[in-house]
Write a protein that holds these residues in place. Sequence first.
Motif, PDB file in Angstrom:
ATOM      1  N   LEU A 182       0.957  -1.076   0.059  1.00  0.00           N
ATOM      2  CA  LEU A 182      -0.083  -0.055   0.008  1.00  0.00           C
ATOM      3  C   LEU A 182       0.888   1.286  -0.029  1.00  0.00           C
ATOM      4  O   LEU A 182       1.939   1.423   0.456  1.00  0.00           O
ATOM      5  CB  LEU A 182      -0.871   0.180   1.235  1.00  0.00           C
ATOM      6  N   VAL A 183       0.158   2.268  -0.408  1.00  0.00           N
ATOM      7  CA  VAL A 183       0.723   3.708  -0.461  1.00  0.00           C
ATOM      8  C   VAL A 183      -0.096   4.269   0.926  1.00  0.00           C
ATOM      9  O   VAL A 183      -1.496   4.110   0.735  1.00  0.00           O
ATOM     10  CB  VAL A 183       0.438   4.803  -1.403  1.00  0.00           C
ATOM     11  N   ILE A 184       0.457   4.565   2.063  1.00  0.00           N
ATOM     12  CA  ILE A 184      -0.657   5.039   3.146  1.00  0.00           C
ATOM     13  C   ILE A 184      -0.170   6.523   3.298  1.00  0.00           C
ATOM     14  O   ILE A 184       0.974   7.021   3.603  1.00  0.00           O
ATOM     15  CB  ILE A 184      -0.253   4.171   4.549  1.00  0.00           C
ATOM     16  N   ASP A 185      -1.286   7.260   3.474  1.00  0.00           N
ATOM     17  CA  ASP A 185      -1.219   8.756   3.648  1.00  0.00           C
ATOM     18  C   ASP A 185      -1.653   8.892   4.960  1.00  0.00           C
ATOM     19  O   ASP A 185      -2.839   8.534   5.512  1.00  0.00           O
ATOM     20  CB  ASP A 185      -2.047   9.679   2.749  1.00  0.00           C
ATOM     21  N   ILE A 186      -1.119   9.642   5.982  1.00  0.00           N
ATOM     22  CA  ILE A 186      -1.421  10.114   7.502  1.00  0.00           C
ATOM     23  C   ILE A 186      -1.467  11.403   7.455  1.00  0.00           C
ATOM     24  O   ILE A 186      -0.181  12.081   7.121  1.00  0.00           O
ATOM     25  CB  ILE A 186      -0.297   9.588   8.197  1.00  0.00           C
ATOM     26  N   ILE A 187      -2.634  12.265   7.916  1.00  0.00           N
ATOM     27  CA  ILE A 187      -2.268  13.381   8.367  1.00  0.00           C
ATOM     28  C   ILE A 187      -2.559  13.471   9.739  1.00  0.00           C
ATOM     29  O   ILE A 187      -3.381  12.904  10.523  1.00  0.00           O
ATOM     30  CB  ILE A 187      -3.700  14.327   7.719  1.00  0.00           C
ATOM     31  N   GLY A 188      -1.532  14.329  10.462  1.00  0.00           N
ATOM     32  CA  GLY A 188      -1.332  14.440  11.683  1.00  0.00           C
ATOM     33  C   GLY A 188      -1.279  15.845  12.020  1.00  0.00           C
ATOM     34  O   GLY A 188      -1.433  16.839  11.177  1.00  0.00           O
TER      35      GLY A 188
ATOM     36  N   LEU B 292       8.755  -2.417   9.734  1.00  0.00           N
ATOM     37  CA  LEU B 292       8.262  -1.929   8.302  1.00  0.00           C
ATOM     38  C   LEU B 292       8.756  -2.623   7.274  1.00  0.00           C
ATOM     39  O   LEU B 292       9.721  -1.923   6.501  1.00  0.00           O
ATOM     40  CB  LEU B 292       8.003  -0.621   8.258  1.00  0.00           C
ATOM     41  N   ALA B 293       8.908  -4.008   6.845  1.00  0.00           N
ATOM     42  CA  ALA B 293       9.616  -4.543   6.247  1.00  0.00           C
ATOM     43  C   ALA B 293       9.296  -4.390   4.706  1.00  0.00           C
ATOM     44  O   ALA B 293      10.264  -4.235   3.927  1.00  0.00           O
ATOM     45  CB  ALA B 293       9.373  -5.970   6.212  1.00  0.00           C
ATOM     46  N   SER B 294       8.351  -3.832   4.404  1.00  0.00           N
ATOM     47  CA  SER B 294       7.999  -3.430   2.776  1.00  0.00           C
ATOM     48  C   SER B 294       8.280  -1.947   2.585  1.00  0.00           C
ATOM     49  O   SER B 294       8.186  -1.452   1.623  1.00  0.00           O
ATOM     50  CB  SER B 294       6.499  -3.802   2.767  1.00  0.00           C
ATOM     51  N   LEU B 295       8.571  -1.198   3.599  1.00  0.00           N
ATOM     52  CA  LEU B 295       8.631   0.253   3.439  1.00  0.00           C
ATOM     53  C   LEU B 295       9.919   0.565   2.627  1.00  0.00           C
ATOM     54  O   LEU B 295      10.913   0.185   2.844  1.00  0.00           O
ATOM     55  CB  LEU B 295       8.829   0.878   4.887  1.00  0.00           C
ATOM     56  N   ARG B 296       9.714   1.304   1.471  1.00  0.00           N
ATOM     57  CA  ARG B 296      10.889   1.818   0.648  1.00  0.00           C
ATOM     58  C   ARG B 296      10.792   3.367   0.578  1.00  0.00           C
ATOM     59  O   ARG B 296      11.895   3.788   0.205  1.00  0.00           O
ATOM     60  CB  ARG B 296      10.524   1.067  -0.954  1.00  0.00           C
ATOM     61  N   HIS B 297       9.553   4.236   0.836  1.00  0.00           N
ATOM     62  CA  HIS B 297       9.533   5.397   0.833  1.00  0.00           C
ATOM     63  C   HIS B 297       8.829   5.984   1.844  1.00  0.00           C
ATOM     64  O   HIS B 297       7.842   5.523   2.213  1.00  0.00           O
ATOM     65  CB  HIS B 297       8.843   5.984  -0.510  1.00  0.00           C
ATOM     66  N   LEU B 298       9.400   7.131   2.633  1.00  0.00           N
ATOM     67  CA  LEU B 298       8.985   7.564   3.652  1.00  0.00           C
ATOM     68  C   LEU B 298       9.102   9.360   3.435  1.00  0.00           C
ATOM     69  O   LEU B 298      10.079   9.752   3.167  1.00  0.00           O
ATOM     70  CB  LEU B 298       9.551   7.223   5.031  1.00  0.00           C
ATOM     71  N   THR B 299       7.862   9.810   3.331  1.00  0.00           N
ATOM     72  CA  THR B 299       8.065  11.507   3.433  1.00  0.00           C
ATOM     73  C   THR B 299       7.019  11.999   4.363  1.00  0.00           C
ATOM     74  O   THR B 299       6.105  11.502   4.795  1.00  0.00           O
ATOM     75  CB  THR B 299       7.151  11.638   2.056  1.00  0.00           C
TER      76      THR B 299
ATOM     77  N   HIS C  85       4.276  -0.046   1.148  1.00  0.00           N
ATOM     78  CA  HIS C  85       5.817   0.189   0.737  1.00  0.00           C
ATOM     79  C   HIS C  85       6.111   1.844   0.791  1.00  0.00           C
ATOM     80  O   HIS C  85       7.097   2.416   0.676  1.00  0.00           O
ATOM     81  CB  HIS C  85       5.647  -0.368  -0.659  1.00  0.00           C
ATOM     82  N   THR C  86       5.052   2.639   0.706  1.00  0.00           N
ATOM     83  CA  THR C  86       5.365   4.217   0.782  1.00  0.00           C
ATOM     84  C   THR C  86       4.333   4.679   1.855  1.00  0.00           C
ATOM     85  O   THR C  86       3.198   4.242   1.891  1.00  0.00           O
ATOM     86  CB  THR C  86       4.735   4.684  -0.514  1.00  0.00           C
ATOM     87  N   ILE C  87       4.751   5.689   2.684  1.00  0.00           N
ATOM     88  CA  ILE C  87       4.104   6.315   3.928  1.00  0.00           C
ATOM     89  C   ILE C  87       4.484   7.694   3.398  1.00  0.00           C
ATOM     90  O   ILE C  87       5.723   8.087   3.731  1.00  0.00           O
ATOM     91  CB  ILE C  87       4.715   5.856   5.063  1.00  0.00           C
ATOM     92  N   ARG C  88       3.108   8.411   3.522  1.00  0.00           N
ATOM     93  CA  ARG C  88       3.616  10.001   3.105  1.00  0.00           C
ATOM     94  C   ARG C  88       2.594  10.453   4.450  1.00  0.00           C
ATOM     95  O   ARG C  88       1.559  10.438   4.608  1.00  0.00           O
ATOM     96  CB  ARG C  88       2.912  10.255   1.954  1.00  0.00           C
ATOM     97  N   CYS C  89       3.505  11.245   5.457  1.00  0.00           N
ATOM     98  CA  CYS C  89       2.998  11.753   6.586  1.00  0.00           C
ATOM     99  C   CYS C  89       3.021  13.185   6.467  1.00  0.00           C
ATOM    100  O   CYS C  89       4.145  13.931   5.854  1.00  0.00           O
ATOM    101  CB  CYS C  89       3.917  11.495   7.810  1.00  0.00           C
ATOM    102  N   SER C  90       1.866  13.988   6.653  1.00  0.00           N
ATOM    103  CA  SER C  90       1.971  15.426   6.747  1.00  0.00           C
ATOM    104  C   SER C  90       1.223  15.922   7.953  1.00  0.00           C
ATOM    105  O   SER C  90       0.402  15.007   8.631  1.00  0.00           O
ATOM    106  CB  SER C  90       1.233  15.934   5.364  1.00  0.00           C
ATOM    107  N   LEU C  91       1.328  17.216   8.127  1.00  0.00           N
ATOM    108  CA  LEU C  91       0.743  17.902   9.247  1.00  0.00           C
ATOM    109  C   LEU C  91      -0.446  18.852   8.904  1.00  0.00           C
ATOM    110  O   LEU C  91      -0.035  19.558   7.929  1.00  0.00           O
ATOM    111  CB  LEU C  91       1.860  18.737  10.064  1.00  0.00           C
ATOM    112  N   ALA C  92      -1.429  18.834   9.419  1.00  0.00           N
ATOM    113  CA  ALA C  92      -2.327  19.810   9.160  1.00  0.00           C
ATOM    114  C   ALA C  92      -1.822  21.137   9.315  1.00  0.00           C
ATOM    115  O   ALA C  92      -0.906  21.295  10.306  1.00  0.00           O
ATOM    116  CB  ALA C  92      -3.825  19.620   9.949  1.00  0.00           C
ATOM    117  N   HIS C  93      -2.490  22.189   8.974  1.00  0.00           N
ATOM    118  CA  HIS C  93      -1.829  23.340   8.824  1.00  0.00           C
ATOM    119  C   HIS C  93      -2.590  24.360  10.430  1.00  0.00           C
ATOM    120  O   HIS C  93      -1.797  25.036  10.554  1.00  0.00           O
ATOM    121  CB  HIS C  93      -1.779  24.374   7.724  1.00  0.00           C
ATOM    122  N   HIS C  94      -3.567  23.795  10.586  1.00  0.00           N
ATOM    123  CA  HIS C  94      -4.030  24.389  12.107  1.00  0.00           C
ATOM    124  C   HIS C  94      -3.651  23.429  13.367  1.00  0.00           C
ATOM    125  O   HIS C  94      -4.362  22.906  13.568  1.00  0.00           O
ATOM    126  CB  HIS C  94      -5.559  24.536  11.823  1.00  0.00           C
ATOM    127  N   ILE C  95      -2.337  23.914  13.701  1.00  0.00           N
ATOM    128  CA  ILE C  95      -1.982  23.129  14.910  1.00  0.00           C
ATOM    129  C   ILE C  95      -2.034  23.847  16.209  1.00  0.00           C
ATOM    130  O   ILE C  95      -1.654  25.095  16.266  1.00  0.00           O
ATOM    131  CB  ILE C  95      -0.377  22.708  14.601  1.00  0.00           C
TER     132      ILE C  95
END
Length: 163
Positions: free
Chosen positions: A89-95, A149-156, A122-132
């Motif tokens: 999977l490509v997983i997008d997380i907003i924190g 995270l054995a399958s992870l190849r990309h982290l942003t 295989h890809t995790i994209r973490c981002s922060l909401a702008h109203h913190i």
Amino acid sequence: MRNASTLPADILYELFTAAALEDEPAVKRLDGDGLPCAFELGWITLTHVCHNWRMVGIGHASLWSSIVTVFHDAAIADQLLSRARNCELVIDIIGGWNTRANSCRRASTAFTWAADHLHLAHTIRCSLAHHIDGEYVQPVLPILSGRHLASLRHLTVKPFRLS
């Protein structure tokens, strides 16, 4: 000239692949708390052309695996995960969203879903909401700590912005 509904599956497969590269589903609008509330369907609209196109599109597991968390909704993510079958999977997380926000429940369940499925990514994209709000903020990076995270190849990791 052929009717679009009679195109062979291999041609439709290539069409979906090309469309996914050019027209990804994406966040269209943010709510007052800086969380996604409206979306563009992108290539998914091709699954609405006819029954044949829908069956080919739904069967294209790798396309679904790349958008499983785009809509930031746990129920939708479950449905898209089933369509992704065994693809990584490509997983997008907003924190960084305010845990006191009105839309906190949806954001919280999406965040938890993403955290629970990181081992499939295989890809995790973490981002922060702008109203913190520093006092009531949902942290992103601690959920990555200590995980295998054995399958992870990309982290942003980056600030969240509309494209």
